[in-house]
Each structure stands twice: as structure tokens, then as C-alpha cells.
Design a protein around this motif. Structure first.
Motif, PDB file in Angstrom:
ATOM      1  N   THR A  11      53.544 -56.929  52.093  1.00  0.00           N
ATOM      2  CA  THR A  11      52.413 -56.289  51.424  1.00  0.00           C
ATOM      3  C   THR A  11      51.128 -57.042  51.719  1.00  0.00           C
ATOM      4  O   THR A  11      51.142 -58.108  52.329  1.00  0.00           O
ATOM      5  CB  THR A  11      52.608 -56.267  49.888  1.00  0.00           C
ATOM      6  N   GLY A  12      50.044 -56.492  51.217  1.00  0.00           N
ATOM      7  CA  GLY A  12      48.777 -57.201  51.249  1.00  0.00           C
ATOM      8  C   GLY A  12      48.837 -58.396  50.312  1.00  0.00           C
ATOM      9  O   GLY A  12      49.834 -58.610  49.622  1.00  0.00           O
ATOM     10  N   LEU A  13      47.779 -59.142  50.272  1.00  0.00           N
ATOM     11  CA  LEU A  13      47.754 -60.387  49.515  1.00  0.00           C
ATOM     12  C   LEU A  13      47.535 -60.188  48.015  1.00  0.00           C
ATOM     13  O   LEU A  13      47.759 -61.093  47.237  1.00  0.00           O
ATOM     14  CB  LEU A  13      46.677 -61.313  50.084  1.00  0.00           C
ATOM     15  N   GLU A  14      47.124 -59.003  47.585  1.00  0.00           N
ATOM     16  CA  GLU A  14      46.848 -58.769  46.173  1.00  0.00           C
ATOM     17  C   GLU A  14      48.126 -58.779  45.346  1.00  0.00           C
ATOM     18  O   GLU A  14      49.109 -58.133  45.683  1.00  0.00           O
ATOM     19  CB  GLU A  14      46.121 -57.439  45.988  1.00  0.00           C
ATOM     20  N   VAL A  15      48.092 -59.504  44.245  1.00  0.00           N
ATOM     21  CA  VAL A  15      49.258 -59.613  43.373  1.00  0.00           C
ATOM     22  C   VAL A  15      49.586 -58.271  42.723  1.00  0.00           C
ATOM     23  O   VAL A  15      50.741 -57.997  42.394  1.00  0.00           O
ATOM     24  CB  VAL A  15      49.029 -60.708  42.315  1.00  0.00           C
ATOM     25  N   VAL A  16      48.609 -57.396  42.575  1.00  0.00           N
ATOM     26  CA  VAL A  16      48.854 -56.086  41.980  1.00  0.00           C
ATOM     27  C   VAL A  16      49.863 -55.283  42.813  1.00  0.00           C
ATOM     28  O   VAL A  16      50.518 -54.370  42.298  1.00  0.00           O
ATOM     29  CB  VAL A  16      47.525 -55.310  41.777  1.00  0.00           C
ATOM     30  N   ALA A  17      50.040 -55.652  44.070  1.00  0.00           N
ATOM     31  CA  ALA A  17      51.039 -54.995  44.917  1.00  0.00           C
ATOM     32  C   ALA A  17      52.432 -55.158  44.320  1.00  0.00           C
ATOM     33  O   ALA A  17      53.249 -54.240  44.357  1.00  0.00           O
ATOM     34  CB  ALA A  17      50.988 -55.542  46.333  1.00  0.00           C
ATOM     35  N   LEU A  18      52.714 -56.327  43.746  1.00  0.00           N
ATOM     36  CA  LEU A  18      54.012 -56.565  43.095  1.00  0.00           C
ATOM     37  C   LEU A  18      54.209 -55.618  41.921  1.00  0.00           C
ATOM     38  O   LEU A  18      55.296 -55.079  41.721  1.00  0.00           O
ATOM     39  CB  LEU A  18      54.112 -58.005  42.612  1.00  0.00           C
ATOM     40  N   GLU A  19      53.165 -55.443  41.137  1.00  0.00           N
ATOM     41  CA  GLU A  19      53.244 -54.534  39.999  1.00  0.00           C
ATOM     42  C   GLU A  19      53.565 -53.118  40.455  1.00  0.00           C
ATOM     43  O   GLU A  19      54.388 -52.435  39.854  1.00  0.00           O
ATOM     44  CB  GLU A  19      51.929 -54.544  39.216  1.00  0.00           C
ATOM     45  N   ARG A  20      52.930 -52.691  41.523  1.00  0.00           N
ATOM     46  CA  ARG A  20      53.174 -51.338  42.040  1.00  0.00           C
ATOM     47  C   ARG A  20      54.605 -51.192  42.551  1.00  0.00           C
ATOM     48  O   ARG A  20      55.258 -50.172  42.318  1.00  0.00           O
ATOM     49  CB  ARG A  20      52.169 -51.010  43.135  1.00  0.00           C
ATOM     50  N   LEU A  21      55.103 -52.197  43.264  1.00  0.00           N
ATOM     51  CA  LEU A  21      56.480 -52.148  43.770  1.00  0.00           C
ATOM     52  C   LEU A  21      57.475 -52.026  42.621  1.00  0.00           C
ATOM     53  O   LEU A  21      58.398 -51.202  42.660  1.00  0.00           O
ATOM     54  CB  LEU A  21      56.801 -53.403  44.583  1.00  0.00           C
ATOM     55  N   LEU A  22      57.294 -52.842  41.594  1.00  0.00           N
ATOM     56  CA  LEU A  22      58.213 -52.836  40.454  1.00  0.00           C
ATOM     57  C   LEU A  22      58.108 -51.542  39.660  1.00  0.00           C
ATOM     58  O   LEU A  22      59.114 -51.012  39.182  1.00  0.00           O
ATOM     59  CB  LEU A  22      57.958 -54.045  39.564  1.00  0.00           C
ATOM     60  N   GLN A  23      56.905 -51.030  39.523  1.00  0.00           N
ATOM     61  CA  GLN A  23      56.712 -49.785  38.781  1.00  0.00           C
ATOM     62  C   GLN A  23      57.412 -48.614  39.476  1.00  0.00           C
ATOM     63  O   GLN A  23      58.126 -47.839  38.835  1.00  0.00           O
ATOM     64  CB  GLN A  23      55.226 -49.500  38.633  1.00  0.00           C
ATOM     65  N   VAL A  24      57.235 -48.495  40.779  1.00  0.00           N
ATOM     66  CA  VAL A  24      57.882 -47.408  41.521  1.00  0.00           C
ATOM     67  C   VAL A  24      59.400 -47.564  41.460  1.00  0.00           C
ATOM     68  O   VAL A  24      60.134 -46.586  41.289  1.00  0.00           O
ATOM     69  CB  VAL A  24      57.380 -47.360  42.984  1.00  0.00           C
ATOM     70  N   THR A  25      59.881 -48.791  41.575  1.00  0.00           N
ATOM     71  CA  THR A  25      61.321 -49.049  41.499  1.00  0.00           C
ATOM     72  C   THR A  25      61.878 -48.584  40.156  1.00  0.00           C
ATOM     73  O   THR A  25      62.909 -47.911  40.086  1.00  0.00           O
ATOM     74  CB  THR A  25      61.608 -50.549  41.711  1.00  0.00           C
ATOM     75  N   ARG A  26      61.181 -48.902  39.090  1.00  0.00           N
ATOM     76  CA  ARG A  26      61.631 -48.497  37.748  1.00  0.00           C
ATOM     77  C   ARG A  26      61.539 -46.984  37.566  1.00  0.00           C
ATOM     78  O   ARG A  26      62.467 -46.351  37.069  1.00  0.00           O
ATOM     79  CB  ARG A  26      60.782 -49.204  36.686  1.00  0.00           C
ATOM     80  N   TYR A  27      60.423 -46.385  37.985  1.00  0.00           N
ATOM     81  CA  TYR A  27      60.249 -44.938  37.833  1.00  0.00           C
ATOM     82  C   TYR A  27      61.313 -44.143  38.585  1.00  0.00           C
ATOM     83  O   TYR A  27      61.696 -43.069  38.157  1.00  0.00           O
ATOM     84  CB  TYR A  27      58.874 -44.504  38.328  1.00  0.00           C
ATOM     85  N   ARG A  28      61.776 -44.665  39.706  1.00  0.00           N
ATOM     86  CA  ARG A  28      62.786 -43.959  40.506  1.00  0.00           C
ATOM     87  C   ARG A  28      64.205 -44.220  40.005  1.00  0.00           C
ATOM     88  O   ARG A  28      65.168 -43.720  40.568  1.00  0.00           O
ATOM     89  CB  ARG A  28      62.673 -44.343  41.979  1.00  0.00           C
ATOM     90  N   GLY A  29      64.355 -45.026  38.955  1.00  0.00           N
ATOM     91  CA  GLY A  29      65.661 -45.230  38.334  1.00  0.00           C
ATOM     92  C   GLY A  29      66.533 -46.273  38.988  1.00  0.00           C
ATOM     93  O   GLY A  29      67.754 -46.230  38.862  1.00  0.00           O
ATOM     94  N   PHE A  30      65.929 -47.233  39.674  1.00  0.00           N
ATOM     95  CA  PHE A  30      66.684 -48.306  40.305  1.00  0.00           C
ATOM     96  C   PHE A  30      66.608 -49.549  39.433  1.00  0.00           C
ATOM     97  O   PHE A  30      65.568 -49.860  38.863  1.00  0.00           O
ATOM     98  CB  PHE A  30      66.141 -48.604  41.706  1.00  0.00           C
ATOM     99  N   GLN A  31      67.722 -50.256  39.343  1.00  0.00           N
ATOM    100  CA  GLN A  31      67.790 -51.469  38.531  1.00  0.00           C
ATOM    101  C   GLN A  31      67.500 -52.675  39.411  1.00  0.00           C
ATOM    102  O   GLN A  31      68.108 -52.841  40.474  1.00  0.00           O
ATOM    103  CB  GLN A  31      69.163 -51.607  37.895  1.00  0.00           C
ATOM    104  N   LEU A  32      66.588 -53.511  38.962  1.00  0.00           N
ATOM    105  CA  LEU A  32      66.245 -54.720  39.687  1.00  0.00           C
ATOM    106  C   LEU A  32      67.269 -55.800  39.372  1.00  0.00           C
ATOM    107  O   LEU A  32      67.502 -56.145  38.220  1.00  0.00           O
ATOM    108  CB  LEU A  32      64.844 -55.192  39.286  1.00  0.00           C
ATOM    109  N   CYS A  33      67.929 -56.322  40.403  1.00  0.00           N
ATOM    110  CA  CYS A  33      68.938 -57.380  40.239  1.00  0.00           C
ATOM    111  C   CYS A  33      68.391 -58.739  40.626  1.00  0.00           C
ATOM    112  O   CYS A  33      68.947 -59.763  40.236  1.00  0.00           O
ATOM    113  CB  CYS A  33      70.164 -57.061  41.087  1.00  0.00           C
ATOM    114  N   GLY A  34      67.327 -58.764  41.402  1.00  0.00           N
ATOM    115  CA  GLY A  34      66.726 -60.018  41.815  1.00  0.00           C
ATOM    116  C   GLY A  34      65.480 -59.763  42.633  1.00  0.00           C
ATOM    117  O   GLY A  34      65.309 -58.690  43.214  1.00  0.00           O
ATOM    118  N   MET A  35      64.592 -60.759  42.651  1.00  0.00           N
ATOM    119  CA  MET A  35      63.349 -60.621  43.399  1.00  0.00           C
ATOM    120  C   MET A  35      62.900 -61.992  43.886  1.00  0.00           C
ATOM    121  O   MET A  35      63.048 -62.991  43.174  1.00  0.00           O
ATOM    122  CB  MET A  35      62.260 -60.023  42.512  1.00  0.00           C
ATOM    123  N   GLU A  36      62.373 -62.025  45.093  1.00  0.00           N
ATOM    124  CA  GLU A  36      61.788 -63.244  45.648  1.00  0.00           C
ATOM    125  C   GLU A  36      60.456 -62.875  46.284  1.00  0.00           C
ATOM    126  O   GLU A  36      60.342 -61.820  46.919  1.00  0.00           O
ATOM    127  CB  GLU A  36      62.711 -63.846  46.701  1.00  0.00           C
TER     128      GLU A  36
END
Length: 88
Positions: A11-36
Motif C-alpha cells: 500500500t501507500g505510506l498512509e496509515v489510513v490504508a490499514l483501516e481501509r483494508l481491515l474495514q473491507v475485510t470485515r464488511y466482506r465477512g472474513f475473519q482476521l486471524c493475524g496481521m503483520e
């Protein structure tokens, strides 16, 4: 049976990119098991690895993540659903 997947996303350097990734993941019904997350070697962006699981087809998530303007590159690394079932 839930399938597990690993996504590597640049992604780009903006931290808000992480928020967008997690939001889309949650909205699509996927469970987050880990993140780095770590900066790229040249500090031009972030390299994010998401470990997720769901009964839904992974294409539902990857199609939406690729639409985000923050996402520069996305790679899908399949993890075996059989291995996940054996370890449960």
C-alpha cells in the motif's frame, strides 16, 4: 469448511490504508486471524500481510481490496483447508 488464506498487500505510506483494508475485510465477512505490517525497504509504502479465513470465496475479498486506491499490489497465498482441519 473454512478456508484459510494469506494476502500480501503493498500500500501507500498512509496509515489510513490499514483501516481501509481491515474495514473491507470485515464488511466482506472474513475473519482476521493475524496481521503483520512493516515499511517497504525504500520507505515508499507499507507491506501488509493478512491471515484470514472464511467459508466465502476469496475472490469476493480480493476484488474489493484491489479497488482501493491505497492498494498498489496484492498477492494471494493459499493455505490448505485440509491442513487447517487437521490442526483443529
Amino acid at each position: 469448511m473454512s478456508a484459510q488464506h494469506r494476502l500480501t498487500i503493498q500500500t501507500g505510506l498512509e496509515v489510513v490504508a490499514l483501516e481501509r483494508l481491515l474495514q473491507v475485510t470485515r464488511y466482506r465477512g472474513f475473519q482476521l486471524c493475524g496481521m503483520e505490517m512493516k515499511p517497504l525497504a525504500d520507505h515508499s509504502g507499507l507491506l501488509v500481510t493478512l491471515n484470514i479465513q472464511s467459508d466465502k470465496p476469496i475472490s469476493l475479498l480480493t476484488a474489493q481490496l484491489n479497488k482501493l486506491y491505497d492498494v498498489q499490489q496484492l498477492e494471494l497465498h493459499e493455505t490448505s483447508a485440509v491442513n487447517a482441519a487437521l490442526s483443529a
